[in-house]
Design a protein around this motif. Sequence first.
Motif, short mmCIF file in Angstrom:
data_model
loop_
_atom_site.label_atom_id
_atom_site.label_comp_id
_atom_site.label_asym_id
_atom_site.label_seq_id
_atom_site.Cartn_x
_atom_site.Cartn_y
_atom_site.Cartn_z
N THR A 1 10.26 20.17 18.34
CA THR A 1 9.93 20.62 16.98
C THR A 1 9.35 22.04 17.00
O THR A 1 9.71 22.87 16.15
CB THR A 1 8.97 19.63 16.31
OG1 THR A 1 9.62 18.35 16.24
CG2 THR A 1 8.63 20.06 14.89
N SER B 1 9.29 17.32 11.73
CA SER B 1 10.21 16.39 12.38
C SER B 1 10.89 15.55 11.31
O SER B 1 10.22 15.00 10.45
CB SER B 1 9.47 15.45 13.32
OG SER B 1 9.03 16.14 14.43
N GLU C 1 18.32 16.75 17.25
CA GLU C 1 17.41 16.14 18.22
C GLU C 1 17.94 14.75 18.58
O GLU C 1 18.52 14.09 17.75
CB GLU C 1 15.99 16.04 17.65
CG GLU C 1 15.38 17.41 17.36
CD GLU C 1 13.87 17.36 17.13
OE1 GLU C 1 13.20 16.50 17.70
OE2 GLU C 1 13.38 18.21 16.37
#
Length: 154
Positions: A43, A61, A106
Amino acid sequence: MNQKWTRTTYNPEETDGFARSLGTLLKANDVLTLEGDLGTGKTTFTKGLARAIGVTKTVNSPTFTIMKEYKGRLALYHMDAYRIEDDMEDLGLDEYFEGDGVTVVEWPKVIGDQLPGERLDIHIEYGKELDSRVFRFHAHGQRYEKLCEELFQL
Ligand code: ADP
Ligand code: MG
Protein backbone atom coordinates in the motif's frame (compact mmCIF):
# COMPACT_ATOMS: atom_id res chain seq x y z
CA MET A 1 11.94 -12.57 -21.66
CA ASN A 2 11.69 -12.12 -17.95
CA GLN A 3 14.52 -9.98 -16.71
CA LYS A 4 14.98 -9.22 -13.07
CA TRP A 5 15.75 -5.96 -11.34
CA THR A 6 16.21 -5.47 -7.61
CA ARG A 7 16.10 -2.47 -5.27
CA THR A 8 16.31 -2.34 -1.48
CA THR A 9 14.75 0.50 0.50
CA TYR A 10 15.51 1.22 4.17
CA ASN A 11 12.49 3.25 5.28
CA PRO A 12 8.96 4.05 4.08
CA GLU A 13 10.01 7.40 2.61
CA GLU A 14 12.49 5.66 0.37
CA THR A 15 9.81 3.24 -0.80
CA ASP A 16 7.58 6.22 -1.50
CA GLY A 17 10.31 7.92 -3.53
CA PHE A 18 11.02 4.77 -5.49
CA ALA A 19 7.32 4.30 -6.27
CA ARG A 20 7.06 7.92 -7.38
CA SER A 21 9.97 7.45 -9.77
CA LEU A 22 8.16 4.52 -11.30
CA GLY A 23 4.91 6.48 -11.38
CA THR A 24 6.41 9.24 -13.51
CA LEU A 25 7.23 6.66 -16.18
CA LEU A 26 3.79 5.06 -16.35
CA LYS A 27 1.32 5.34 -19.21
CA ALA A 28 -2.31 4.48 -19.81
CA ASN A 29 -2.88 0.69 -20.04
CA ASP A 30 0.08 -0.22 -17.84
CA VAL A 31 -0.52 -3.17 -15.53
CA LEU A 32 1.51 -3.84 -12.40
CA THR A 33 1.12 -6.57 -9.81
CA LEU A 34 2.30 -6.36 -6.21
CA GLU A 35 2.99 -9.47 -4.20
CA GLY A 36 4.38 -9.59 -0.69
CA ASP A 37 3.48 -10.51 2.88
CA LEU A 38 1.35 -8.22 4.97
CA GLY A 39 3.31 -5.12 5.99
CA THR A 40 5.96 -5.35 3.31
CA GLY A 41 4.74 -2.10 1.78
CA LYS A 42 2.29 -2.83 -1.05
CA THR A 43 0.00 0.00 0.00
CA THR A 44 2.88 2.39 0.77
CA PHE A 45 4.21 1.71 -2.72
CA THR A 46 0.80 2.19 -4.36
CA LYS A 47 0.31 5.50 -2.55
CA GLY A 48 3.60 6.87 -3.90
CA LEU A 49 2.76 5.67 -7.35
CA ALA A 50 -0.68 7.26 -7.16
CA ARG A 51 0.81 10.63 -6.23
CA ALA A 52 3.12 10.49 -9.22
CA ILE A 53 0.24 9.94 -11.63
CA GLY A 54 -1.64 12.87 -10.17
CA VAL A 55 -4.09 11.18 -7.80
CA THR A 56 -4.87 13.61 -4.98
CA LYS A 57 -7.31 11.48 -2.98
CA THR A 58 -5.86 9.24 -0.29
CA VAL A 59 -5.33 5.71 -1.50
CA ASN A 60 -6.34 3.04 1.02
CA SER A 61 -6.16 -0.72 0.89
CA PRO A 62 -9.17 -1.85 -1.12
CA THR A 63 -9.86 -4.46 1.53
CA PHE A 64 -13.64 -4.61 1.35
CA THR A 65 -13.98 -3.97 -2.33
CA ILE A 66 -12.20 -5.74 -5.12
CA MET A 67 -11.43 -2.58 -7.04
CA LYS A 68 -11.12 1.10 -6.31
CA GLU A 69 -10.82 3.73 -9.00
CA TYR A 70 -9.03 7.05 -8.53
CA LYS A 71 -8.88 9.99 -10.90
CA GLY A 72 -5.54 11.61 -11.72
CA ARG A 73 -3.47 12.63 -14.72
CA LEU A 74 -3.98 8.94 -15.37
CA ALA A 75 -6.70 6.95 -13.64
CA LEU A 76 -5.55 4.41 -11.07
CA TYR A 77 -7.40 1.12 -10.82
CA HIS A 78 -6.34 -0.38 -7.53
CA MET A 79 -7.37 -4.00 -7.28
CA ASP A 80 -7.09 -6.28 -4.31
CA ALA A 81 -7.65 -9.83 -5.45
CA TYR A 82 -7.38 -11.14 -1.88
CA ARG A 83 -11.15 -11.19 -1.45
CA ILE A 84 -11.89 -12.87 -4.74
CA GLU A 85 -13.19 -16.40 -4.32
CA ASP A 86 -11.35 -19.12 -6.17
CA ASP A 87 -14.47 -20.20 -8.00
CA MET A 88 -15.27 -16.74 -9.32
CA GLU A 89 -14.99 -16.91 -13.05
CA ASP A 90 -14.46 -14.18 -15.62
CA LEU A 91 -14.66 -10.95 -13.65
CA GLY A 92 -14.52 -8.71 -16.70
CA LEU A 93 -11.21 -7.28 -15.54
CA ASP A 94 -10.08 -6.63 -19.11
CA GLU A 95 -12.15 -3.49 -19.00
CA TYR A 96 -9.62 -2.13 -16.52
CA PHE A 97 -6.49 -3.69 -17.97
CA GLU A 98 -7.33 -2.19 -21.35
CA GLY A 99 -8.80 0.99 -19.91
CA ASP A 100 -7.36 4.46 -19.87
CA GLY A 101 -5.41 4.14 -16.68
CA VAL A 102 -2.83 2.29 -14.66
CA THR A 103 -3.90 -0.94 -12.96
CA VAL A 104 -2.23 -2.11 -9.76
CA VAL A 105 -3.20 -5.60 -8.61
CA GLU A 106 -2.44 -6.76 -5.08
CA TRP A 107 -2.54 -10.54 -4.48
CA PRO A 108 -2.37 -11.28 -8.23
CA LYS A 109 -2.09 -15.05 -7.77
CA VAL A 110 -5.79 -15.31 -7.03
CA ILE A 111 -6.68 -14.08 -10.52
CA GLY A 112 -3.64 -15.62 -12.20
CA ASP A 113 -5.08 -16.63 -15.53
CA GLN A 114 -7.09 -13.43 -15.90
CA LEU A 115 -3.98 -11.25 -15.82
CA PRO A 116 -2.67 -9.88 -19.09
CA GLY A 117 0.47 -11.60 -20.37
CA GLU A 118 2.31 -8.29 -20.66
CA ARG A 119 2.74 -6.75 -17.25
CA LEU A 120 5.21 -5.82 -14.56
CA ASP A 121 5.31 -8.14 -11.54
CA ILE A 122 6.76 -6.68 -8.35
CA HIS A 123 7.65 -8.94 -5.43
CA ILE A 124 8.36 -7.35 -2.07
CA GLU A 125 10.13 -9.09 0.81
CA TYR A 126 11.36 -8.11 4.24
CA GLY A 127 15.11 -7.43 4.10
CA LYS A 128 17.69 -8.33 6.72
CA GLU A 129 18.10 -4.85 8.19
CA LEU A 130 15.43 -3.20 10.31
CA ASP A 131 12.78 -1.58 8.08
CA SER A 132 14.44 -2.75 4.89
CA ARG A 133 12.36 -4.06 2.01
CA VAL A 134 13.60 -5.82 -1.09
CA PHE A 135 11.76 -5.09 -4.35
CA ARG A 136 12.16 -7.52 -7.23
CA PHE A 137 10.80 -6.54 -10.63
CA HIS A 138 9.93 -9.09 -13.30
CA ALA A 139 9.14 -7.55 -16.67
CA HIS A 140 6.86 -9.47 -19.03
CA GLY A 141 7.00 -7.90 -22.47
CA GLN A 142 9.07 -5.22 -24.14
CA ARG A 143 7.17 -2.28 -22.75
CA TYR A 144 8.01 -3.32 -19.20
CA GLU A 145 11.61 -4.25 -19.94
CA LYS A 146 12.11 -0.73 -21.28
CA LEU A 147 10.33 0.71 -18.28
CA CYS A 148 12.62 -1.17 -15.88
CA GLU A 149 15.71 -0.14 -17.79
CA GLU A 150 14.63 3.47 -17.47
CA LEU A 151 13.63 3.20 -13.82
CA PHE A 152 16.83 1.54 -12.73
CA GLN A 153 18.89 4.21 -14.49
CA LEU A 154 17.26 6.95 -12.43
P1 ADP B 1 1.03 -3.93 2.87
O1 ADP B 1 0.08 -3.14 2.03
O2 ADP B 1 2.00 -4.74 2.06
O3 ADP B 1 0.36 -4.75 3.92
P2 ADP B 1 1.70 -1.36 4.06
O4 ADP B 1 2.25 -0.46 3.02
O5 ADP B 1 0.28 -1.17 4.45
O6 ADP B 1 1.98 -2.89 3.66
O7 ADP B 1 2.56 -1.25 5.39
C1 ADP B 1 3.95 -1.23 5.43
C2 ADP B 1 4.38 -0.85 6.84
O8 ADP B 1 5.77 -1.02 7.01
C3 ADP B 1 4.07 0.60 7.17
O9 ADP B 1 3.68 0.70 8.51
C4 ADP B 1 5.42 1.29 6.93
O10 ADP B 1 5.56 2.44 7.72
C5 ADP B 1 6.38 0.21 7.37
N1 ADP B 1 7.71 0.25 6.72
C6 ADP B 1 8.90 0.20 7.36
N2 ADP B 1 9.92 0.23 6.52
C7 ADP B 1 9.38 0.29 5.27
C8 ADP B 1 9.95 0.34 3.95
N3 ADP B 1 11.29 0.30 3.72
N4 ADP B 1 9.10 0.41 2.92
C9 ADP B 1 7.76 0.41 3.12
N5 ADP B 1 7.17 0.37 4.32
C10 ADP B 1 7.96 0.30 5.40
MG1 MG C 1 -2.03 -3.21 1.85
